[in-house]
Design a protein around this motif. Structure first.
Motif, PDB file in Angstrom:
ATOM      1  N   GLU A  70       0.764  -1.234  -0.044  1.00 52.01           N
ATOM      2  CA  GLU A  70       0.119   0.099  -0.033  1.00 52.01           C
ATOM      3  C   GLU A  70       0.854   1.300  -0.017  1.00 52.01           C
ATOM      4  O   GLU A  70       2.003   1.467   0.728  1.00 52.01           O
ATOM      5  N   ILE A  71       0.259   2.227  -0.789  1.00 47.36           N
ATOM      6  CA  ILE A  71       0.869   3.589  -0.945  1.00 47.36           C
ATOM      7  C   ILE A  71       0.224   4.496   0.035  1.00 47.36           C
ATOM      8  O   ILE A  71      -1.035   4.408  -0.023  1.00 47.36           O
ATOM      9  N   ALA A  75       3.602  12.410  -3.749  1.00 44.85           N
ATOM     10  CA  ALA A  75       4.041  13.752  -3.746  1.00 44.85           C
ATOM     11  C   ALA A  75       4.707  13.859  -5.043  1.00 44.85           C
ATOM     12  O   ALA A  75       5.011  12.968  -5.781  1.00 44.85           O
ATOM     13  N   ALA A  76       4.570  15.222  -5.646  1.00 46.80           N
ATOM     14  CA  ALA A  76       5.312  15.551  -6.813  1.00 46.80           C
ATOM     15  C   ALA A  76       5.857  17.049  -6.917  1.00 46.80           C
ATOM     16  O   ALA A  76       5.461  17.854  -5.866  1.00 46.80           O
ATOM     17  N   THR A  77       6.927  17.253  -7.636  1.00 43.24           N
ATOM     18  CA  THR A  77       7.532  18.411  -7.712  1.00 43.24           C
ATOM     19  C   THR A  77       6.519  19.606  -8.136  1.00 43.24           C
ATOM     20  O   THR A  77       5.960  19.504  -9.245  1.00 43.24           O
ATOM     21  N   ALA A  95      -4.034  13.080 -10.128  1.00 51.42           N
ATOM     22  CA  ALA A  95      -4.710  12.093 -10.771  1.00 51.42           C
ATOM     23  C   ALA A  95      -4.632  10.541  -9.997  1.00 51.42           C
ATOM     24  O   ALA A  95      -5.741  10.259  -9.463  1.00 51.42           O
ATOM     25  N   LEU A  96      -3.512  10.228  -9.696  1.00 47.19           N
ATOM     26  CA  LEU A  96      -3.336   8.812  -9.009  1.00 47.19           C
ATOM     27  C   LEU A  96      -3.709   9.063  -7.501  1.00 47.19           C
ATOM     28  O   LEU A  96      -4.408   8.209  -7.063  1.00 47.19           O
ATOM     29  N   ALA A  97      -3.512  10.321  -6.884  1.00 53.99           N
ATOM     30  CA  ALA A  97      -3.950  10.436  -5.402  1.00 53.99           C
ATOM     31  C   ALA A  97      -5.415  10.331  -5.309  1.00 53.99           C
ATOM     32  O   ALA A  97      -6.008   9.764  -4.535  1.00 53.99           O
ATOM     33  N   TYR A  98      -5.975  11.086  -6.384  1.00 47.57           N
ATOM     34  CA  TYR A  98      -7.603  11.100  -6.393  1.00 47.57           C
ATOM     35  C   TYR A  98      -8.057   9.839  -6.627  1.00 47.57           C
ATOM     36  O   TYR A  98      -9.136   9.435  -5.915  1.00 47.57           O
ATOM     37  N   ALA A  99      -7.509   8.869  -7.490  1.00 49.39           N
ATOM     38  CA  ALA A  99      -8.068   7.798  -7.949  1.00 49.39           C
ATOM     39  C   ALA A  99      -7.889   6.776  -6.540  1.00 49.39           C
ATOM     40  O   ALA A  99      -8.925   5.729  -6.379  1.00 49.39           O
ATOM     41  N   ARG A 100      -6.865   7.032  -5.874  1.00 49.00           N
ATOM     42  CA  ARG A 100      -6.497   6.148  -4.539  1.00 49.00           C
ATOM     43  C   ARG A 100      -7.234   6.660  -3.362  1.00 49.00           C
ATOM     44  O   ARG A 100      -7.020   5.839  -2.161  1.00 49.00           O
ATOM     45  N   GLY A 101      -7.619   7.862  -3.560  1.00 53.65           N
ATOM     46  CA  GLY A 101      -8.079   8.309  -2.153  1.00 53.65           C
ATOM     47  C   GLY A 101      -6.962   8.674  -1.295  1.00 53.65           C
ATOM     48  O   GLY A 101      -7.140   8.718  -0.256  1.00 53.65           O
ATOM     49  N   LEU A 102      -5.780   9.164  -1.609  1.00 52.10           N
ATOM     50  CA  LEU A 102      -4.805   9.342  -0.940  1.00 52.10           C
ATOM     51  C   LEU A 102      -4.448  10.779  -0.848  1.00 52.10           C
ATOM     52  O   LEU A 102      -4.730  11.636  -1.816  1.00 52.10           O
ATOM     53  N   PRO A 103      -3.854  11.474   0.313  1.00 53.06           N
ATOM     54  CA  PRO A 103      -3.302  12.835   0.129  1.00 53.06           C
ATOM     55  C   PRO A 103      -2.345  13.072  -1.061  1.00 53.06           C
ATOM     56  O   PRO A 103      -1.676  12.206  -1.220  1.00 53.06           O
ATOM     57  N   PHE A 104      -2.236  14.260  -1.514  1.00 52.47           N
ATOM     58  CA  PHE A 104      -1.254  14.803  -2.505  1.00 52.47           C
ATOM     59  C   PHE A 104      -0.428  15.783  -1.875  1.00 52.47           C
ATOM     60  O   PHE A 104      -1.374  16.677  -1.556  1.00 52.47           O
ATOM     61  N   ILE A 105       0.808  15.843  -1.766  1.00 53.41           N
ATOM     62  CA  ILE A 105       1.611  16.913  -1.194  1.00 53.41           C
ATOM     63  C   ILE A 105       2.564  17.309  -2.401  1.00 53.41           C
ATOM     64  O   ILE A 105       3.373  16.423  -3.098  1.00 53.41           O
ATOM     65  N   PRO A 106       2.368  18.675  -2.589  1.00 55.37           N
ATOM     66  CA  PRO A 106       3.165  19.350  -3.559  1.00 55.37           C
ATOM     67  C   PRO A 106       4.607  19.504  -2.843  1.00 55.37           C
ATOM     68  O   PRO A 106       4.595  19.956  -1.800  1.00 55.37           O
ATOM     69  N   VAL A 107       5.633  19.564  -3.783  1.00 53.09           N
ATOM     70  CA  VAL A 107       7.166  19.469  -3.127  1.00 53.09           C
ATOM     71  C   VAL A 107       7.913  20.574  -3.851  1.00 53.09           C
ATOM     72  O   VAL A 107       7.858  20.555  -5.187  1.00 53.09           O
ATOM     73  N   ASN A 108       8.789  21.419  -3.190  1.00 56.98           N
ATOM     74  CA  ASN A 108       9.665  22.310  -3.775  1.00 56.98           C
ATOM     75  C   ASN A 108      10.863  21.631  -4.269  1.00 56.98           C
ATOM     76  O   ASN A 108      11.347  20.710  -3.425  1.00 56.98           O
ATOM     77  N   HIS A 109      11.357  21.631  -5.509  1.00 55.59           N
ATOM     78  CA  HIS A 109      12.551  21.018  -6.326  1.00 55.59           C
ATOM     79  C   HIS A 109      13.792  20.891  -5.080  1.00 55.59           C
ATOM     80  O   HIS A 109      14.592  19.958  -4.928  1.00 55.59           O
TER      81      HIS A 109
END
Ligand code: KG4
Ligand code: ZN
Length: 324
Positions: A70-71, A75-77, A95-109
């Motif tokens: 499980e994930i 997170a993505a840049t 899209a992946l986070a939404y489909a799996r119902g997971l939190p999405f965290i934006p990250v500074n490169h």
């Protein structure tokens, strides 16, 4: 245990990884577009984003196949980087986070590069001073605590990696310039030509690399038959020397118990050796393969944010000039 899937697409590398508890790499793949951009002597943004689109689904599939468990977080840049390229990774991740119902965290490169120093080592340790050196950045950053940053020095013009790339093109060496110059310099004399150490005498922590590139150009024009190995070794010595001078000065002004070295140029052996030998404090640097852009560093920084209470943000949009 918390597993974070990290996606990096800010420039010309598509990176996807799963990192457990912020530092244990469970799966990690990077596809470089280097060969595609080589014939142009630098990254072509439109081509870069198209290459990311072609590979991203396949690469995420490969990582999820290698990590069937499980994930917990995606997170993505978010930036800084090339708009089109950022857009591909960020959209896919959301899209992946939404489909799996997971939190999405934006990250500074850049935060990702800082966290790359702890991958495979253990939980991040702060305070620290970070020297981030890449194709787009040359920065000295005070990190008094997790996710707290103060940029105390940066470049006024070219980034140090950019100067390696431009000088390599000038000398007819292949792209990316860093590794080609380093290879060529092996057979050269670093004292053959006394290139300027820009801003070395100024009291501040600013860098400037465009003058060094111009000095190499003038030297090539003055002596077209000059030895490429000597030119490469002398350029590399000057470029690295300034990084040492400014880092030592920064540590006097902002004492820290450890230095973090990260970013593409952190793969440079002369830089690694000199920092290791000349500073009397621990220097944390990622192994060579984690110096270039990758998804693991984004997962590591995303984990840090998640543990610090970030609940996720589906409304995040790419920001090419995102500040730390
Ligand atoms: O961090 P990175 O992969 O991408 C950016 O965020 O910019 O850094 C790429 C840069 C390029 O300019 C490349 O020439 C430089 O890192 N680089 C090096 C070495 N390996 C890569 N510069 C000096 N020595 C190296 N061994
Ligand atoms: Zn980078």
């Amino acid at each position: 245990m918390t597993a974070v899937l990290g996606i990096e697409t800010s420039c010309d590398e598509t990176g996807v990884a799963v990192v457990e508890d912020g530092f244990r790499i469970a799966a990690n793949h990077v596809v470089s577009q280097m060969d595609v951009h080589a014939e142009f002597g630098g990254v072509v943004p439109e081509i870069a984003s198209r290459c990311h689109i072609e590979i991203i689904a396949q690469l995420v599939g490969k990582v999820l196949h290698e990590y069937p468990a499980e994930i917990d977080v995606v997170a993505a840049t978010q930036g800084p980087g090339l708009m089109g390229s950022l857009f591909v990774g960020l959209s896919f991740a959301k899209a992946l986070a939404y489909a799996r119902g997971l939190p999405f965290i934006p990250v500074n490169h850049i935060e990702g590069h800082i966290y790359s120093a702890f991958l495979g080592v253990g939980p991040p340790q702060f305070p620290a001073l970070a020297l981030i050196v890449s194709g787009g950045h040359t920065s000295l950053i005070r990190c008094p605590g997790a996710h707290v940053y103060q940029v105390v020095g940066s470049t006024r013009d070219d980034a140090v990696g950019e100067s390696f790339d431009k000088v390599a093109r000038l000398l007819g060496l292949s792209y990316p310039g860093g590794p080609s110059i380093e290879r060529e310099a092996l057979g050269g004399n670093p004292e053959a030509i006394a290139f300027p150490r820009a801003m070395a005498k100024s009291k501040d922590l600013a860098f400037s690399y465009s003058g060094l590139k111009t000095a190499v150009l003038y030297e090539v024009q003055r002596n077209p038959e000059g030895d490429k190995a000597d030119l490469s070794a002398s350029f590399q010595a000057a470029a690295v020397d300034v990084l040492l001078i400014k880092t030592k000065r920064a540590l006097l002004e902002f004492p820290a118990p450890r230095l973090i070295l990260a970013g593409g140029v952190a793969a440079n052996k002369l830089l690694r050796e000199r920092l290791h030998n000349e500073l009397d404090l621990p220097v944390l640097m990622p192994p060579l393969d984690l110096c270039v852009d990758n998804g693991a560093m984004i997962a590591a920084a995303g984990y840090g944010r998640f543990k610090a209470g970030h609940v996720g943000d589906m409304r995040a949009t790419p920001d090419p000039s995102l500040a730390l």
